[in-house]
Design a protein around this motif. Structure first.
Motif, mmCIF file in Angstrom:
data_model
loop_
_atom_site.group_PDB
_atom_site.id
_atom_site.type_symbol
_atom_site.label_atom_id
_atom_site.label_comp_id
_atom_site.label_asym_id
_atom_site.label_seq_id
_atom_site.Cartn_x
_atom_site.Cartn_y
_atom_site.Cartn_z
ATOM 1 N N ILE A 1 123.992 42.151 3.002
ATOM 2 C CA ILE A 1 123.263 41.140 3.857
ATOM 3 C C ILE A 1 122.812 41.967 4.999
ATOM 4 N N GLY A 2 123.670 42.931 5.540
ATOM 5 C CA GLY A 2 123.208 43.479 6.999
ATOM 6 C C GLY A 2 122.063 44.560 6.558
ATOM 7 N N LEU A 3 122.022 45.123 5.449
ATOM 8 C CA LEU A 3 120.995 46.037 4.943
ATOM 9 C C LEU A 3 119.692 45.340 4.639
ATOM 10 N N SER A 4 119.845 44.135 4.376
ATOM 11 C CA SER A 4 118.682 43.248 4.056
ATOM 12 C C SER A 4 117.994 43.021 5.406
ATOM 13 N N LYS A 5 118.822 42.649 6.480
ATOM 14 C CA LYS A 5 118.307 42.531 7.559
ATOM 15 C C LYS A 5 117.755 43.688 8.107
ATOM 16 N N LEU A 6 118.436 44.829 8.142
ATOM 17 C CA LEU A 6 117.647 46.136 8.591
ATOM 18 C C LEU A 6 116.266 46.284 7.817
ATOM 19 N N MET A 7 116.075 46.117 6.755
ATOM 20 C CA MET A 7 115.117 46.319 5.962
ATOM 21 C C MET A 7 114.049 45.506 6.541
ATOM 22 N N TYR B 1 113.220 57.952 7.600
ATOM 23 C CA TYR B 1 112.271 57.546 8.602
ATOM 24 C C TYR B 1 112.468 56.230 8.993
ATOM 25 N N ARG B 2 113.042 55.320 8.399
ATOM 26 C CA ARG B 2 112.958 54.103 8.887
ATOM 27 C C ARG B 2 114.559 53.498 8.920
ATOM 28 N N LEU B 3 115.384 53.451 7.900
ATOM 29 C CA LEU B 3 116.389 52.910 7.699
ATOM 30 C C LEU B 3 117.553 53.728 8.573
ATOM 31 N N GLY B 4 117.482 55.084 8.076
ATOM 32 C CA GLY B 4 118.608 56.155 8.463
ATOM 33 C C GLY B 4 118.682 56.063 10.031
ATOM 34 N N PRO B 5 117.322 56.507 10.686
ATOM 35 C CA PRO B 5 117.384 56.486 12.075
ATOM 36 C C PRO B 5 117.825 55.065 12.933
ATOM 37 N N ARG B 6 117.701 54.055 12.305
ATOM 38 C CA ARG B 6 118.180 52.819 12.980
ATOM 39 C C ARG B 6 119.865 52.785 12.791
ATOM 40 N N SER C 1 124.305 35.425 10.393
ATOM 41 C CA SER C 1 123.801 35.389 11.742
ATOM 42 C C SER C 1 124.180 36.778 12.394
ATOM 43 N N GLU C 2 125.311 37.111 12.379
ATOM 44 C CA GLU C 2 125.904 38.350 12.562
ATOM 45 C C GLU C 2 125.022 39.586 12.242
ATOM 46 N N ALA C 3 124.561 39.446 11.148
ATOM 47 C CA ALA C 3 123.739 40.695 10.604
ATOM 48 C C ALA C 3 122.441 40.671 11.144
ATOM 49 N N ALA C 4 121.926 39.448 11.277
ATOM 50 C CA ALA C 4 120.512 39.311 12.145
ATOM 51 C C ALA C 4 120.594 40.065 13.310
ATOM 52 N N GLU D 1 119.570 44.632 17.385
ATOM 53 C CA GLU D 1 119.994 45.258 18.392
ATOM 54 C C GLU D 1 120.009 46.911 17.926
ATOM 55 N N LEU D 2 120.205 47.439 16.759
ATOM 56 C CA LEU D 2 120.071 48.730 16.255
ATOM 57 C C LEU D 2 118.327 48.974 16.268
ATOM 58 N N ASP D 3 117.557 48.312 16.022
ATOM 59 C CA ASP D 3 116.152 48.462 16.257
ATOM 60 C C ASP D 3 115.893 48.784 17.723
ATOM 61 N N GLN D 4 116.198 47.923 18.625
ATOM 62 C CA GLN D 4 116.036 48.204 20.073
ATOM 63 C C GLN D 4 116.920 49.336 20.344
#
Length: 568
Positions: free
Chosen positions: A260-266, A282-287, A310-313, A318-321
């Motif tokens: 679920i966490g990976l899904s939200k990160l995607m 270039y997208r998942l790794g840097p985050r 909800s925690e995953a979202a 936060e990782l994106d920010q």
């Protein structure tokens, strides 16, 4: 402003008929057959395994050094319900390794503690400070160091004195002296044929070895390959041998989004199936890396392990920010470094770049070094010093220079260093910066040939527009996954003209409609708007990839470089 022109070098066409392999029976595309023939296959079976990677081709995990001892000690710890601590690293390889081993041991009924060092306060790996905090918090009986530990002779000796058994699962280059511990499962210790593995690949092999020794009905290790693909690609290890299988199958697991966490990160990263190595790189790794670069990698680890939507979202957001913040800090340092370098860099004299300053954030220095390597085509070391003159640095290399070998020659100026051929980290005092910089530049000059210092565009094959169709794309995609050790082919098209002037997109990309004879193609030149286009006709260096549009698979053409057309 430093600029250096690339030489265009087209690989000579291979003679396919004189080969022991009957290429026409294996591959319907002559171009792809030529690309394959350069990879040094000895039999049709090897080619077939490359084109169609299978999990059942994975070799016995017990071929890795000291795997028997590691498995025996872990199973004994499980049986005795010992306190197990998994000690990791804060990059993607380290975090995915920790998550994978945690899920494996929990499937056996254990409840391991997870420990990540604090990058800013404690530095990389089994530092004295991180070991002290780990022992105080968790009182381990068995400590499994993941993605670190191969060089930690003194720290492991200290743990042994405290009655802690240590297992090291790592892939970093060993030095002369090894720590005295239960087992060091590191493929670089022997000629075992697994030298290309990342640490998460080593952990995967350990999990496979555990399951072979003590099977777990209902546990499917294949579903964990998403973690293996993430760590393998993000650590830029060669995508050859078993890494090719692990990444290809792992990309399928990422696309299924069962984590679920990976899904939200995607979602926040705008990544969708099919998953390519570039999506990870270039997208998942840097985050996933961002949190560990700026503070602690705990958020990335929690994101990979959480089962709460909800925690995953929240964590993905936060990782994106944090990644955006990381990009801002990185750009400031890049600009400052380039300003310093351009004032003194001499391409004819300098075989390497060393830049440093107070206040440069140590968490982004590896990325800064990578960008300097791309700009100047030189090995680059970037060092940030704190207010006490204590410096932490990161280095990235170019083809032809083993960073660890070069740093061995500068060891007298360094407090600590380690890494592998293309990437390394180091610590040094501010007063040793100038002696180190001089020693490293001298080492690079001795180790690098003049040819290696000349940037070049290596073209794999001349490809006419008439040859590019969906059937050719199908064969081209069988060469995937592309990355370090298996680069995406770069093609040359000669005598190409624009049908209309290129259109600028987002102020930095160029959209082309190109013509070669009677054949037309659309193409995009990413970040091409800043380049001065020569008068047509052109020679165009380009790559291709699959592009889905309205349910139809199309061939996308990505321009890498343009020059005035030259006679054959």
């Amino acid at each position: 402003m430093f600029t250096q022109q690339h030489r265009w070098i087209l690989a000579p066409p291979e003679e396919l008929n004189g080969d022991a392999i009957s290429w026409s029976e294996i591959c319907a595309s002559e171009c792809v057959a030529r690309l394959l023939s350069r990879k040094g296959f000895h039999s049709a079976e090897e080619v077939e395994n490359f084109l169609r990677p299978r999990l059942n081709s994975l070799r016995d995990p017990f071929l890795l050094p000291q795997m028997d001892a590691a498995v025996s000690r872990i199973l004994a710890a499980l049986d005795r319900q010992e306190r197990i601590v998994l000690f990791g690293d804060y990059d993607v390889d380290g975090v995915t390794s920790l998550a994978l081993l945690d899920e494996m041991l929990r499937a056996y009924g254990a409840t391991p503690e997870l420990f990540l060092p604090l990058r800013m306060e404690e530095g990389y790996g089994l530092s004295r400070e991180s070991v002290e905090r780990c022992v105080k918090q968790h009182r381990p009986q068995l400590l499994i160091a993941v993605d670190c530990g191969t060089s930690s002779v003194h720290e492991v000796a200290d743990l042994k004195k405290r009655g802690v058994n240590v297992i090291v699962l790592d892939h970093h280059q060993p030095k002369t002296e090894l720590p005295d511990c239960v087992a060091i499962v590191n493929p670089k210790l022997t000629q075992c044929g697994f030298e290309y593995l990342s640490s998460v690949g080593v952990v995967f092999k350990l999990c496979h070895a555990l399951l072979k020794t003590r099977p777990l009905p209902g546990f499917d290790l294949r579903t964990k390959l998403d973690l293996v693909a993430l760590g393998t690609v993000a650590d830029i290890v060669p995508l050859c041998g078993e890494n090719r299988v692990l990444v290809q199958r792992g990309a399928i697991e990422i696309a299924r989004s069962s984590r679920i966490g990976l899904s939200k990160l995607m979602q926040v990263a705008g990544v969708r199936a099919p998953i390519l190595p570039e999506d990870i790189g270039y997208r998942l790794g840097p985050r996933l890396n961002a949190a560990g670069r700026l503070s602690t990698a705990e958020k990335s680890l929690r994101l990979l392990l959480t089962e709460d939507e909800s925690e995953a979202a929240v964590l993905a957001g936060e990782l994106d920010q944090e990644n955006r913040k990381r990009q801002e800090i990185e750009q400031q340092i890049v600009d400052a470094a380039i300003e310093r370098i351009d004032s003194q860099f001499d391409a004819a004299r300098d075989a390497a770049i060393v830049a440093g300053a107070r206040g440069w954030h140590p968490g982004v220095l590896g990325i800064v070094a990578s960008r300097l390597v791309r700009k100047y085509h030189r090995p680059a070391i970037v060092i940030g010093f704190d207010e006490n003159g204590v410096g932490k640095g990161s280095g990235r290399s170019i083809e032809g220079l083993n960073l660890v070998e070069a740093l061995n020659r500068c060891a007298g100026s360094l407090d600590k260093y380690g890494g592998h051929e293309m990437a390394a980290g180091m610590a040094l005092r501010e007063e040793n910066f100038d002696p180190f910089a001089k020693a490293f530049r001298n080492a690079a000059r001795e180790l690098l040939s003049n040819e290696a210092l000349q940037p070049c565009l290596r073209l794999d094959h001349e490809l006419a527009f008439a040859e590019i169709d969906v059937e050719f794309l199908r064969w081209h995609e069988m060469l995937q996954p592309f990355g370090n050790g298996n680069p995406q082919p770069l093609f040359l098209a000669r005598e190409v003209e624009p049908v209309v002037p290129p259109r600028v997109m987002n102020e930095k990309h160029l959209l082309f409609r190109l013509r070669q004879g009677n054949h037309h193609r659309r193409a995009v030149y990413f970040n091409g708007a800043s380049n001065q286009l020569p008068p047509a006709p052109w020679d165009v260096a380009f790559r291709i990839r699959a592009d889905e549009y309205d349910g139809e698979t199309l061939v996308a053409m990505h321009v890498e470089a343009v020059r005035a057309a030259e006679p054959m």
